[in-house]
Design a protein around this motif. Sequence first.
Motif, PDB file in Angstrom:
ATOM      1  N   GLU A 118      13.263 -60.686  47.725  1.00  0.00           N
ATOM      2  CA  GLU A 118      13.270 -60.944  46.277  1.00  0.00           C
ATOM      3  C   GLU A 118      13.537 -59.612  45.606  1.00  0.00           C
ATOM      4  OE1 GLU A 118       9.586 -61.470  47.209  1.00  0.00           O
ATOM      5  OE2 GLU A 118       9.979 -63.403  48.154  1.00  0.00           O
ATOM      6  N   GLY A 119      14.020 -59.684  44.398  1.00  0.00           N
ATOM      7  CA  GLY A 119      14.234 -58.432  43.677  1.00  0.00           C
ATOM      8  C   GLY A 119      15.531 -57.770  44.093  1.00  0.00           C
ATOM      9  N   ASP A 120      15.705 -56.553  43.618  1.00  0.00           N
ATOM     10  CA  ASP A 120      16.986 -55.889  43.754  1.00  0.00           C
ATOM     11  C   ASP A 120      16.792 -54.378  43.894  1.00  0.00           C
ATOM     12  OD1 ASP A 120      15.950 -55.281  41.323  1.00  0.00           O
ATOM     13  OD2 ASP A 120      17.434 -56.379  40.148  1.00  0.00           O
ATOM     14  N   GLY A 121      17.847 -53.618  43.561  1.00  0.00           N
ATOM     15  CA  GLY A 121      17.766 -52.164  43.663  1.00  0.00           C
ATOM     16  C   GLY A 121      16.677 -51.577  42.779  1.00  0.00           C
ATOM     17  N   THR A 122      16.476 -52.189  41.634  1.00  0.00           N
ATOM     18  CA  THR A 122      15.434 -51.688  40.731  1.00  0.00           C
ATOM     19  C   THR A 122      14.059 -51.861  41.371  1.00  0.00           C
ATOM     20  OG1 THR A 122      16.780 -52.067  38.802  1.00  0.00           O
ATOM     21  CG2 THR A 122      14.411 -52.032  38.433  1.00  0.00           C
ATOM     22  N   ALA A 123      13.859 -52.975  42.074  1.00  0.00           N
ATOM     23  CA  ALA A 123      12.575 -53.194  42.758  1.00  0.00           C
ATOM     24  C   ALA A 123      12.351 -52.111  43.818  1.00  0.00           C
ATOM     25  CB  ALA A 123      12.556 -54.579  43.388  1.00  0.00           C
ATOM     26  N   VAL A 124      13.433 -51.721  44.502  1.00  0.00           N
ATOM     27  CA  VAL A 124      13.315 -50.669  45.530  1.00  0.00           C
ATOM     28  C   VAL A 124      12.951 -49.339  44.857  1.00  0.00           C
ATOM     29  CG1 VAL A 124      14.536 -49.391  47.339  1.00  0.00           C
ATOM     30  CG2 VAL A 124      14.973 -51.838  47.046  1.00  0.00           C
ATOM     31  N   ALA A 125      13.636 -49.029  43.761  1.00  0.00           N
ATOM     32  CA  ALA A 125      13.352 -47.776  43.041  1.00  0.00           C
ATOM     33  C   ALA A 125      11.911 -47.771  42.534  1.00  0.00           C
ATOM     34  CB  ALA A 125      14.336 -47.601  41.882  1.00  0.00           C
ATOM     35  N   GLU A 126      11.462 -48.928  42.044  1.00  0.00           N
ATOM     36  CA  GLU A 126      10.086 -48.997  41.514  1.00  0.00           C
ATOM     37  C   GLU A 126       9.041 -48.891  42.629  1.00  0.00           C
ATOM     38  OE1 GLU A 126      11.245 -51.401  37.431  1.00  0.00           O
ATOM     39  OE2 GLU A 126      10.219 -52.495  39.035  1.00  0.00           O
ATOM     40  N   ALA A 127       9.378 -49.441  43.790  1.00  0.00           N
ATOM     41  CA  ALA A 127       8.458 -49.305  44.936  1.00  0.00           C
ATOM     42  C   ALA A 127       8.304 -47.817  45.278  1.00  0.00           C
ATOM     43  CB  ALA A 127       8.989 -50.080  46.135  1.00  0.00           C
ATOM     44  N   PHE A 128       9.409 -47.101  45.258  1.00  0.00           N
ATOM     45  CA  PHE A 128       9.358 -45.654  45.524  1.00  0.00           C
ATOM     46  C   PHE A 128       8.526 -44.923  44.473  1.00  0.00           C
ATOM     47  CE2 PHE A 128      12.726 -45.825  48.722  1.00  0.00           C
ATOM     48  CZ  PHE A 128      12.277 -44.843  49.583  1.00  0.00           C
ATOM     49  N   GLU A 129       8.723 -45.310  43.241  1.00  0.00           N
ATOM     50  CA  GLU A 129       7.988 -44.662  42.155  1.00  0.00           C
ATOM     51  C   GLU A 129       6.478 -44.806  42.392  1.00  0.00           C
ATOM     52  OE1 GLU A 129       9.275 -46.313  38.497  1.00  0.00           O
ATOM     53  OE2 GLU A 129       8.619 -44.585  37.325  1.00  0.00           O
ATOM     54  N   SER A 130       6.094 -46.002  42.803  1.00  0.00           N
ATOM     55  CA  SER A 130       4.680 -46.268  43.052  1.00  0.00           C
ATOM     56  C   SER A 130       4.187 -45.490  44.281  1.00  0.00           C
ATOM     57  CB  SER A 130       4.524 -47.779  43.220  1.00  0.00           C
ATOM     58  OG  SER A 130       3.231 -48.099  43.539  1.00  0.00           O
ATOM     59  N   LEU A 131       5.027 -45.385  45.308  1.00  0.00           N
ATOM     60  CA  LEU A 131       4.650 -44.611  46.502  1.00  0.00           C
ATOM     61  C   LEU A 131       4.472 -43.135  46.148  1.00  0.00           C
ATOM     62  CD1 LEU A 131       7.136 -46.309  48.992  1.00  0.00           C
ATOM     63  CD2 LEU A 131       4.652 -46.242  49.314  1.00  0.00           C
ATOM     64  N   LEU A 132       5.300 -42.655  45.246  1.00  0.00           N
ATOM     65  CA  LEU A 132       5.197 -41.247  44.818  1.00  0.00           C
ATOM     66  C   LEU A 132       3.895 -41.020  44.061  1.00  0.00           C
ATOM     67  CD1 LEU A 132       8.895 -40.646  43.653  1.00  0.00           C
ATOM     68  CD2 LEU A 132       7.781 -39.587  45.624  1.00  0.00           C
ATOM     69  N   GLU A 133       3.548 -42.009  43.263  1.00  0.00           N
ATOM     70  CA  GLU A 133       2.291 -41.899  42.513  1.00  0.00           C
ATOM     71  C   GLU A 133       1.109 -41.845  43.493  1.00  0.00           C
ATOM     72  OE1 GLU A 133       2.267 -44.761  39.334  1.00  0.00           O
ATOM     73  OE2 GLU A 133       0.116 -44.445  39.060  1.00  0.00           O
ATOM     74  N   ASP A 134       1.124 -42.739  44.482  1.00  0.00           N
ATOM     75  CA  ASP A 134       0.058 -42.733  45.506  1.00  0.00           C
ATOM     76  C   ASP A 134       0.006 -41.389  46.226  1.00  0.00           C
ATOM     77  OD1 ASP A 134      -0.142 -45.360  44.825  1.00  0.00           O
ATOM     78  OD2 ASP A 134       0.659 -46.155  46.708  1.00  0.00           O
ATOM     79  N   SER A 135       1.151 -40.737  46.339  1.00  0.00           N
ATOM     80  CA  SER A 135       1.230 -39.478  47.092  1.00  0.00           C
ATOM     81  C   SER A 135       0.935 -38.271  46.205  1.00  0.00           C
ATOM     82  CB  SER A 135       2.627 -39.320  47.702  1.00  0.00           C
ATOM     83  OG  SER A 135       2.968 -40.433  48.463  1.00  0.00           O
ATOM     84  N   ALA A 136       0.505 -38.526  44.990  1.00  0.00           N
ATOM     85  CA  ALA A 136       0.198 -37.446  44.033  1.00  0.00           C
ATOM     86  C   ALA A 136       1.378 -36.487  43.880  1.00  0.00           C
ATOM     87  CB  ALA A 136      -1.061 -36.688  44.467  1.00  0.00           C
ATOM     88  N   VAL A 137       2.550 -37.077  43.722  1.00  0.00           N
ATOM     89  CA  VAL A 137       3.752 -36.267  43.487  1.00  0.00           C
ATOM     90  C   VAL A 137       4.034 -36.280  41.983  1.00  0.00           C
ATOM     91  CG1 VAL A 137       6.239 -36.096  43.893  1.00  0.00           C
ATOM     92  CG2 VAL A 137       4.724 -36.798  45.756  1.00  0.00           C
ATOM     93  N   ARG A 138       4.133 -35.100  41.404  1.00  0.00           N
ATOM     94  CA  ARG A 138       4.438 -35.052  39.970  1.00  0.00           C
ATOM     95  C   ARG A 138       5.952 -35.110  39.784  1.00  0.00           C
ATOM     96  NH1 ARG A 138       2.841 -29.794  37.899  1.00  0.00           N
ATOM     97  NH2 ARG A 138       4.884 -29.388  37.010  1.00  0.00           N
ATOM     98  N   ILE A 139       6.393 -35.891  38.813  1.00  0.00           N
ATOM     99  CA  ILE A 139       7.849 -35.954  38.571  1.00  0.00           C
ATOM    100  C   ILE A 139       8.141 -35.399  37.191  1.00  0.00           C
ATOM    101  CG2 ILE A 139       9.914 -37.394  38.605  1.00  0.00           C
ATOM    102  CD1 ILE A 139       8.347 -39.515  40.122  1.00  0.00           C
ATOM    103  N   GLU A 140       9.019 -34.422  37.159  1.00  0.00           N
ATOM    104  CA  GLU A 140       9.478 -33.866  35.881  1.00  0.00           C
ATOM    105  C   GLU A 140      10.837 -34.484  35.579  1.00  0.00           C
ATOM    106  OE1 GLU A 140       7.966 -31.703  33.881  1.00  0.00           O
ATOM    107  OE2 GLU A 140       6.238 -31.253  35.160  1.00  0.00           O
ATOM    108  N   TYR A 141      10.863 -35.396  34.613  1.00  0.00           N
ATOM    109  CA  TYR A 141      12.126 -36.062  34.270  1.00  0.00           C
ATOM    110  C   TYR A 141      12.937 -35.213  33.283  1.00  0.00           C
ATOM    111  CZ  TYR A 141      10.256 -40.276  36.444  1.00  0.00           C
ATOM    112  OH  TYR A 141       9.755 -41.189  37.346  1.00  0.00           O
TER     113      TYR A 141
END
Length: 442
Positions: A118-141
Motif C-alpha cells: 500500500e502507499g507509494d514513494g511518499t510512504a517510503v520517504a515518510e517511513a525513513f523520516e520516522s526512522l531518523l526520528e527514532d535514531s535521534a538524527v537532527r535534520i537541517e532543512y
Amino acid sequence: MTASLLVVGAGASGMASAIAARQTADRLGIRREDFSIVIVERNSRVGEKIRISGGGKCNITHEGLPQEVLRKGFFNRAEERFLRKALFGFTNSDILELLLKKGLRARAREDGKVFPVEGDGTAVAEAFESLLEDSAVRIEYSSRVTKVLFRDGLFEVFFEEGGSLGAEWLVLATGGVSWPQTGTTGDGLRIARLLGHTQTSPSPALAPLYLVRLPSSSLAGIALRSVGLRVFSLSGEAVRRGDVLITHKGLSGPAALSISREAALFSDKDKKCAVVADLFPDLTDAVLEAELLRHAVEKGSQMIRKFLQMCPIAPTGGLRGSSLNGTIPTALVPLIMKHAGLEEDVTWSTLPKIGRKKLLTVLKRFPLGEVGRVPLEQGEVSAGGTALREVNPKTMESRVVPGLFLCGELLDYAGEIGGFNLQAAFSTGWLAGSSAASQLQE
Ligand SMILES: Cc1cc2nc3c(=O)[nH]c(=O)nc-3n(C[C@H](O)[C@H](O)[C@H](O)COP(=O)(O)OP(=O)(O)OC[C@H]3O[C@@H](n4cnc5c(N)ncnc54)[C@H](O)[C@@H]3O)c2cc1C
C-alpha cells in the motif's frame, strides 16, 4: 556548532547512512548525547527522489540473492566488484525489514521489482523520516552546502544561507546530476573534487533517446513489445531486449532506457550513433529466412502487406507460434514495406528473392534513426561521478581524506531499471554510516 557525524543529503543513501551510524553507535554502547548525527538537506523535506521513483510508486529494490541482484543490476564489471561488499552487507531483505518496522509492507512483482503493497514513494520517504526520528538524527532543512574544508582532522561545512557546521566524520550523499529539480545539481561532485577526489564526467543513463528524426510521425505512441534494440557507431555496439516505446521525440521504454548509457557514450565519441530494432530477436537471420521461404511457398497469393499486419512481433516459436507480444503495429507496416522497397500489392509469389532478402533485413534491423541527444537531465540516474578507485569498497571511506565517506549515486556507478539504483544507494549508504560509526571504537 559541531556534530559528531554530518551527512550531506537526505536522499536514499544519506538517510540509510545516518540510521546505520546510529545503530552501530548504539551497539557499541555509545550514549546518544555523545554521538550527534546531523543531516543537512537543501530541500524542505526528505527523499525527494524516492517520492518520484518508479513513477511515484517507488520500486524500492529487486528480489533475489545479492549475487543475482548484482548480476542483473550492474552490467559493468568494475562497478559490480565495487558494490559487492555493500550489497552483500545490506541486502534487499534488510531494507524491507527496516521499512516494515514502520509498517511499510512490500511485495515483489512477477518481474522481480519490489514495490510497497500500500502507499507509494511518499510512504517510503515518510517511513525513513520516522526512522531518523527514532535514531535521534537532527535534520537541517533548506541548508545547501557549498564548500567543505578539512583541517586538523575536522570538517567544516559551509552553507549558501550563511554559517558553517563542524564535524568529525562527514558523509557525502548528494546524489547524481539527473532531475536537477529534485536538488541534485552536482554540488557533491564539486565538493568531493575540492577535497581532492577525481571525477568521471557525469553522463546520461536510464534516459530516453531523442532521435534526430522520427522514422515517421505516425509512429509516436506505439509500443514495440519485447524486441531487440541495437545501438551502434564506428567504435562499438550494444544490444538490449525489451519493450520500446516510440514517443514524439524518440524512444523510451525499458530497452531504450537501459541502452541509453552506451548510446550516449557512442554519440559522444563518434558523433554519430544509429539505432535499429530487431522484430524477431528469437530467430536468427537464417531461421527467419527459412520461415519466410516456407510461408511464401504455402501462401503464394497472400499480399506481403496483409502478412505483416497479422504477423506476430517477437514470437518465441517462429512465425507460426503464437506471440504473447501481439502483432507488428499497423503503423509500422507501410514503413517496413518502404524500407524493403516493396510495392503495396506485392504477393509472396510475385516477390523476387532479392525482395525477400530485403524484407528479412528490415525485419531484423528496422531502422529507427540516428540518436540526436540522450538528455542527461531526463535520466533516472546519471553515470559517472567520483572515481571508485579512490573509495574503499569495504567501508565507503575516501582513500584521499580520512573520515570522509561517499555513497549513493555520487559515486561512479549506474544500475539498471528494476530497483537496483535505490538498493545500491541504501547499501552503500548503510556501509558508509556503519563504517563511520565503527571508528568510534578505534
Ligand atoms: C524519475 C526517477 C525515477 C526513479 N525510479 C527509480 C526506481 O523506481 N527504483 C530505483 O531503484 N531507482 C529509481 N530512480 C533512481 C533513484 O531514485 C536514485 O538512484 C537514488 O535516489 C539515489 O540516491 P542518492 O541518495 O544517491 O541520491 P538522492 O536520492 O538524489 O539524494 C541526494 C540528496 O542530496 C541533496 N543535496 C544535493 N546537493 C546538496 C547540497 N549541496 N546541500 C544539501 N543537500 C544536497 C538533494 O537535495 C537530495 O535530497 C529513479 C530516479 C528518477 C529521477
